[in-house]
Motif scaffolding. Structure first.
Motif, PDB file in Angstrom:
ATOM      1  N   TYR A 124       0.847  -1.185   0.000  1.00  0.00           N
ATOM      2  CA  TYR A 124       0.000   0.000   0.000  1.00  0.00           C
ATOM      3  C   TYR A 124       0.885   1.238   0.000  1.00  0.00           C
ATOM      4  N   VAL A 125       0.569   2.151  -0.878  1.00  0.00           N
ATOM      5  CA  VAL A 125       1.208   3.463  -0.908  1.00  0.00           C
ATOM      6  C   VAL A 125       0.122   4.425  -0.468  1.00  0.00           C
ATOM      7  N   GLY A 126       0.293   4.991   0.740  1.00  0.00           N
ATOM      8  CA  GLY A 126      -0.814   5.732   1.326  1.00  0.00           C
ATOM      9  C   GLY A 126      -1.946   4.740   1.577  1.00  0.00           C
ATOM     10  N   ASP A 127      -3.133   5.057   1.110  1.00  0.00           N
ATOM     11  CA  ASP A 127      -4.290   4.162   1.255  1.00  0.00           C
ATOM     12  C   ASP A 127      -4.568   3.359  -0.009  1.00  0.00           C
ATOM     13  N   TYR A 144       4.621  -0.788  -8.050  1.00  0.00           N
ATOM     14  CA  TYR A 144       4.734   0.640  -8.349  1.00  0.00           C
ATOM     15  C   TYR A 144       3.400   1.326  -8.103  1.00  0.00           C
ATOM     16  N   HIS A 145       3.491   2.626  -7.900  1.00  0.00           N
ATOM     17  CA  HIS A 145       2.298   3.453  -7.729  1.00  0.00           C
ATOM     18  C   HIS A 145       2.619   4.858  -8.215  1.00  0.00           C
ATOM     19  N   LEU A 146       1.730   5.427  -9.001  1.00  0.00           N
ATOM     20  CA  LEU A 146       1.841   6.826  -9.422  1.00  0.00           C
ATOM     21  C   LEU A 146       0.983   7.644  -8.470  1.00  0.00           C
ATOM     22  N   SER A 147       1.566   8.690  -7.902  1.00  0.00           N
ATOM     23  CA  SER A 147       0.883   9.426  -6.842  1.00  0.00           C
ATOM     24  C   SER A 147       0.952  10.932  -7.060  1.00  0.00           C
ATOM     25  N   GLU A 148      -0.012  11.611  -6.502  1.00  0.00           N
ATOM     26  CA  GLU A 148      -0.006  13.073  -6.483  1.00  0.00           C
ATOM     27  C   GLU A 148       0.686  13.586  -5.226  1.00  0.00           C
ATOM     28  N   ASN A 149       1.010  12.689  -4.291  1.00  0.00           N
ATOM     29  CA  ASN A 149       1.602  13.040  -3.011  1.00  0.00           C
ATOM     30  C   ASN A 149       3.104  12.780  -3.045  1.00  0.00           C
ATOM     31  N   ASP A 150       3.893  13.768  -2.631  1.00  0.00           N
ATOM     32  CA  ASP A 150       5.348  13.625  -2.664  1.00  0.00           C
ATOM     33  C   ASP A 150       5.938  13.048  -1.382  1.00  0.00           C
ATOM     34  N   ASN A 151       5.102  12.664  -0.423  1.00  0.00           N
ATOM     35  CA  ASN A 151       5.591  12.069   0.823  1.00  0.00           C
ATOM     36  C   ASN A 151       4.606  11.005   1.286  1.00  0.00           C
ATOM     37  N   GLU A 152       4.700   9.839   0.716  1.00  0.00           N
ATOM     38  CA  GLU A 152       3.759   8.753   0.971  1.00  0.00           C
ATOM     39  C   GLU A 152       4.288   7.778   2.015  1.00  0.00           C
ATOM     40  N   GLU A 153       3.370   7.219   2.804  1.00  0.00           N
ATOM     41  CA  GLU A 153       3.708   6.093   3.656  1.00  0.00           C
ATOM     42  C   GLU A 153       3.565   4.837   2.810  1.00  0.00           C
ATOM     43  N   ILE A 154       4.472   3.892   3.025  1.00  0.00           N
ATOM     44  CA  ILE A 154       4.448   2.664   2.232  1.00  0.00           C
ATOM     45  C   ILE A 154       4.538   1.484   3.188  1.00  0.00           C
ATOM     46  N   LYS A 155       3.577   0.564   3.060  1.00  0.00           N
ATOM     47  CA  LYS A 155       3.609  -0.625   3.902  1.00  0.00           C
ATOM     48  C   LYS A 155       3.261  -1.844   3.056  1.00  0.00           C
ATOM     49  N   VAL A 156       3.717  -2.991   3.540  1.00  0.00           N
ATOM     50  CA  VAL A 156       3.411  -4.251   2.878  1.00  0.00           C
ATOM     51  C   VAL A 156       2.610  -5.107   3.859  1.00  0.00           C
ATOM     52  N   SER A 162      -0.311  -9.626   8.911  1.00  0.00           N
ATOM     53  CA  SER A 162       0.415  -8.575   9.628  1.00  0.00           C
ATOM     54  C   SER A 162       0.978  -7.563   8.625  1.00  0.00           C
ATOM     55  N   GLU A 163       1.410  -6.425   9.149  1.00  0.00           N
ATOM     56  CA  GLU A 163       1.911  -5.350   8.284  1.00  0.00           C
ATOM     57  C   GLU A 163       3.355  -5.024   8.628  1.00  0.00           C
ATOM     58  N   GLU A 164       4.076  -4.584   7.622  1.00  0.00           N
ATOM     59  CA  GLU A 164       5.475  -4.173   7.785  1.00  0.00           C
ATOM     60  C   GLU A 164       5.643  -2.852   7.054  1.00  0.00           C
ATOM     61  N   TRP A 165       6.183  -1.851   7.771  1.00  0.00           N
ATOM     62  CA  TRP A 165       6.402  -0.550   7.149  1.00  0.00           C
ATOM     63  C   TRP A 165       7.643  -0.588   6.272  1.00  0.00           C
ATOM     64  N   LEU A 166       7.512  -0.127   5.054  1.00  0.00           N
ATOM     65  CA  LEU A 166       8.678   0.068   4.186  1.00  0.00           C
ATOM     66  C   LEU A 166       9.140   1.512   4.296  1.00  0.00           C
ATOM     67  N   LYS A 167       8.171   2.424   4.426  1.00  0.00           N
ATOM     68  CA  LYS A 167       8.472   3.853   4.611  1.00  0.00           C
ATOM     69  C   LYS A 167       7.349   4.453   5.423  1.00  0.00           C
ATOM     70  N   GLU A 168       7.713   4.986   6.581  1.00  0.00           N
ATOM     71  CA  GLU A 168       6.705   5.591   7.461  1.00  0.00           C
ATOM     72  C   GLU A 168       6.929   7.099   7.501  1.00  0.00           C
ATOM     73  N   VAL A 169       5.857   7.840   7.411  1.00  0.00           N
ATOM     74  CA  VAL A 169       5.926   9.291   7.505  1.00  0.00           C
ATOM     75  C   VAL A 169       5.644   9.674   8.951  1.00  0.00           C
ATOM     76  N   ILE A 170       6.604  10.337   9.563  1.00  0.00           N
ATOM     77  CA  ILE A 170       6.444  10.789  10.946  1.00  0.00           C
ATOM     78  C   ILE A 170       5.817  12.174  10.893  1.00  0.00           C
ATOM     79  N   LYS A 171       4.690  12.315  11.573  1.00  0.00           N
ATOM     80  CA  LYS A 171       3.951  13.590  11.537  1.00  0.00           C
ATOM     81  C   LYS A 171       4.183  14.391  12.774  1.00  0.00           C
TER      82      LYS A 171
END
Length: 171
Positions: A124-127, A144-156, A162-171
């Motif tokens: 998942y890239v974002g939602d 792959y995912h084409l997005s309008e957002n330049d800072n996406e969270e990515i999880k598998v 269960s879920e594993e974060w590939l890229k988490e956005v810290i807010k």
């Protein structure tokens, strides 16, 4: 004299239209033709392989070979194309060899990566569920995912749910 001037104008118009027609014939008609034309123009690339073409997103997944560059050879890359006035243009390229990678610049942003473990199920890239392409008999998969957002969270999502974060956005 007037007859000669008219004939010169007609010849000029015919020659001009012929040149335009010839120039138009050299333009790639398809995304795949634009890809091959661009790859053949790259002097340092010795060979390449088109792995998969995804028309709906205007993307092509490919590998390239450069003699003497063993570290980067056969990397999976994705290229995005734009179509302007019926002509295809190479927009941007991203390497998909890590769990995740991003190519920003301008929209759409390309997010992609490679999955090599069977336990990885959905990315998942974002939602949004990313597109997954099987390569090499399903052992390796590129997402792959084409997005309008330049800072996406990515999880598998793993096969067990269960879920594993590939890229988490810290807010």
């Amino acid at each position: 004299m007037k007859g000669d001037e008219g004939l010169k104008k007609i010849i000029y118009i015919v020659l001009s239209l012929s040149v335009l027609l010839l120039v138009g014939c050299n333009s790639p008609k398809t995304m795949e033709e634009a890809f091959h034309k661009e790859m053949k123009s790259l002097k340092d690339v010795d060979d390449y392989t088109l792995v998969k073409q995804i028309e709906k997103d205007n993307v092509i997944l490919f590998t390239s070979y450069i003699e003497g560059d063993e570290e980067n050879n056969e990397q999976l890359n994705i290229v995005h194309f734009n179509k302007v006035n019926n002509e295809w243009f190479w927009d941007k390229t991203a390497s998909c060899n890590d769990k995740w990678s991003g190519k920003l610049g301008d929209k759409p942003y390309i997010w992609c990566g490679t999955l090599t473990e069977p336990r990885h199920d959905i990315v998942y890239v974002g939602d949004t569920k990313a597109n997954v392409i099987e390569v090499e008999g399903g052992i390796e998969r590129v997402w792959y995912h084409l997005s309008e957002n330049d800072n996406e969270e990515i999880k598998v999502v793993l096969a067990d749910g269960s879920e594993e974060w590939l890229k988490e956005v810290i807010k």
